[in-house]
Design a protein around this motif. Structure first.
Motif, short mmCIF file in Angstrom:
data_model
loop_
_atom_site.label_atom_id
_atom_site.label_comp_id
_atom_site.label_asym_id
_atom_site.label_seq_id
_atom_site.Cartn_x
_atom_site.Cartn_y
_atom_site.Cartn_z
N LYS A 2 0.83 -1.20 0.00
CA LYS A 2 0.00 0.00 0.00
C LYS A 2 0.87 1.26 0.00
O LYS A 2 2.07 1.18 0.28
N PRO A 3 0.29 2.41 -0.32
CA PRO A 3 1.05 3.67 -0.25
C PRO A 3 1.62 3.90 1.14
O PRO A 3 1.20 3.30 2.13
N ALA A 4 2.60 4.80 1.20
CA ALA A 4 3.34 5.01 2.45
C ALA A 4 2.43 5.34 3.62
O ALA A 4 2.59 4.77 4.72
N GLU A 5 1.47 6.22 3.43
CA GLU A 5 0.59 6.61 4.54
C GLU A 5 -0.21 5.42 5.06
O GLU A 5 -0.35 5.24 6.28
N ASP A 6 -0.73 4.61 4.15
CA ASP A 6 -1.49 3.43 4.58
C ASP A 6 -0.59 2.39 5.23
O ASP A 6 -0.98 1.74 6.20
N ALA A 7 0.61 2.23 4.69
CA ALA A 7 1.55 1.27 5.27
C ALA A 7 1.94 1.67 6.68
O ALA A 7 2.03 0.83 7.59
N LEU A 8 2.16 2.97 6.91
CA LEU A 8 2.49 3.45 8.25
C LEU A 8 1.33 3.24 9.21
O LEU A 8 1.54 2.92 10.39
N ARG A 9 0.11 3.38 8.73
CA ARG A 9 -1.06 3.13 9.57
C ARG A 9 -1.14 1.66 9.96
O ARG A 9 -1.46 1.31 11.10
N ILE A 10 -0.83 0.77 9.00
CA ILE A 10 -0.81 -0.67 9.29
C ILE A 10 0.23 -0.98 10.36
O ILE A 10 0.00 -1.78 11.28
N MET A 11 1.37 -0.34 10.27
CA MET A 11 2.45 -0.59 11.22
C MET A 11 2.09 -0.13 12.63
O MET A 11 2.60 -0.68 13.62
N LYS A 12 1.22 0.86 12.76
CA LYS A 12 0.84 1.36 14.08
C LYS A 12 -0.21 0.50 14.76
O LYS A 12 -0.44 0.63 15.96
N GLN A 13 -0.86 -0.38 14.01
CA GLN A 13 -1.89 -1.23 14.60
C GLN A 13 -1.27 -2.22 15.58
O GLN A 13 -0.13 -2.64 15.43
N SER A 14 -2.03 -2.60 16.58
CA SER A 14 -1.51 -3.45 17.65
C SER A 14 -1.36 -4.91 17.24
O SER A 14 -0.56 -5.64 17.83
N ASP A 15 -2.12 -5.34 16.24
CA ASP A 15 -2.04 -6.75 15.84
C ASP A 15 -0.88 -6.96 14.87
O ASP A 15 -0.32 -6.03 14.32
N ILE A 16 -0.53 -8.24 14.68
CA ILE A 16 0.54 -8.63 13.76
C ILE A 16 -0.08 -9.40 12.61
O ILE A 16 -0.83 -10.36 12.82
N GLY A 17 0.26 -9.01 11.39
CA GLY A 17 -0.27 -9.66 10.21
C GLY A 17 0.56 -10.86 9.80
O GLY A 17 1.55 -11.21 10.44
#
Length: 254
Positions: free
Chosen positions: A92-107
């Motif tokens: 995903k774009p940088a902004e969306d990727a950074l949002r994913i990284m801030k989430q508490s769960d692990i993908g």
């Protein structure tokens, strides 16, 4: 002292009251990061040594050695590695990727990355302990020290922060390039001296292992800067774990 407190207070769970939280303290702290790694590595090596002394065998000793750095960092570096893997793997774009990284769960990308990184660390340490207690001990100390040296390099001038807040923002671009280079040279020389305890060939091998770890972590750092627009606390954790893993794996080769 402010730098030492910053390094130990942010990179370990050891009691170190941070007295200053500004970029000057961050600069000194990142230059002191290898010292924090040295202490973490010595604690990890001590755990492995005790396990061997009690007859646990190389594999269990390796598991304990790999577990101690995770305990002494509250698992933050491993968490950063998993979050960075999720961000890079999202596509995903940088902004969306950074949002994913801030989430508490692990993908799924994070889980797979953690699995293989920990397996690689344990397998490499087990092999080194099988060669002798001293080899595993030196490897544990070297990998932890080089891992924190990678953080010093990731904090050098010219490497921007991806976010305006967080640990990444406070330490990003604080370390002068010259200071980072001098610190790197000093740590690599110390790694060579540690290898020289075994033989001149081992001195070269330990220095090359440190350089290989720094090289691979630098590739990851550049990839993250291009992908996210800069560094974050998660990226710092990923850089450290990558350097630690490459260092111990490299020591099993040759």
């Amino acid at each position: 002292m402010d730098g030492l407190r910053f390094a130990f207070g942010t990179l370990t769970v050891l009691p170190a009251r941070i007295t200053r939280w500004d970029r000057d303290a961050a600069r000194a702290g990142m230059l002191c990061a290898p010292l924090a790694g040295l202490i973490v590595g010595m604690c990890a090596a001590a755990a492995g040594g005790v396990a061997l002394f009690l007859g646990a065998g190389p594999l269990l000793a390796a598991v304990l050695t790999a577990a101690v750095p995770a305990l002494l960092t509250r698992g933050l570096h491993l968490d950063g590695l998993a979050d960075t893997a999720d961000g890079l793997g999202s596509g995903k774009p940088a902004e969306d990727a950074l949002r994913i990284m801030k989430q508490s769960d692990i993908g799924p990308f994070g889980v797979i990355t953690l699995l293989f990184v920990l397996l690689a660390q344990v397998a490499a340490l087990s092999r080194l302990y099988a060669e002798g207690w001293a080899y595993g001990t030196v490897a544990a100390v070297l990998s932890a020290t080089v891992a924190r040296l990678a953080l010093t390099l990731a904090s050098r001038e010219g490497v921007p922060a991806a976010r305006p807040e967080g640990l990444g923002a406070i330490v990003a671009a604080t370390v002068p390039v010259r200071s980072a280079a001098l610190t790197t040279g000093l740590v690599v020389v110390v790694c060579a001296l540690a290898g020289a305890l075994f033989s001149p060939y081992e001195a070269l091998r330990h220095a090359l292992a440190a350089l290989a770890a720094l090289g691979v972590s630098e590739l990851l750092l550049r990839r993250c800067v291009r992908r996210f627009g800069g560094v974050t606390g998660d990226v710092f954790g990923a850089v450290a774990e990558t350097a630690a893993t490459v260092a111990v794996v490299a020591l099993t080769l040759g």
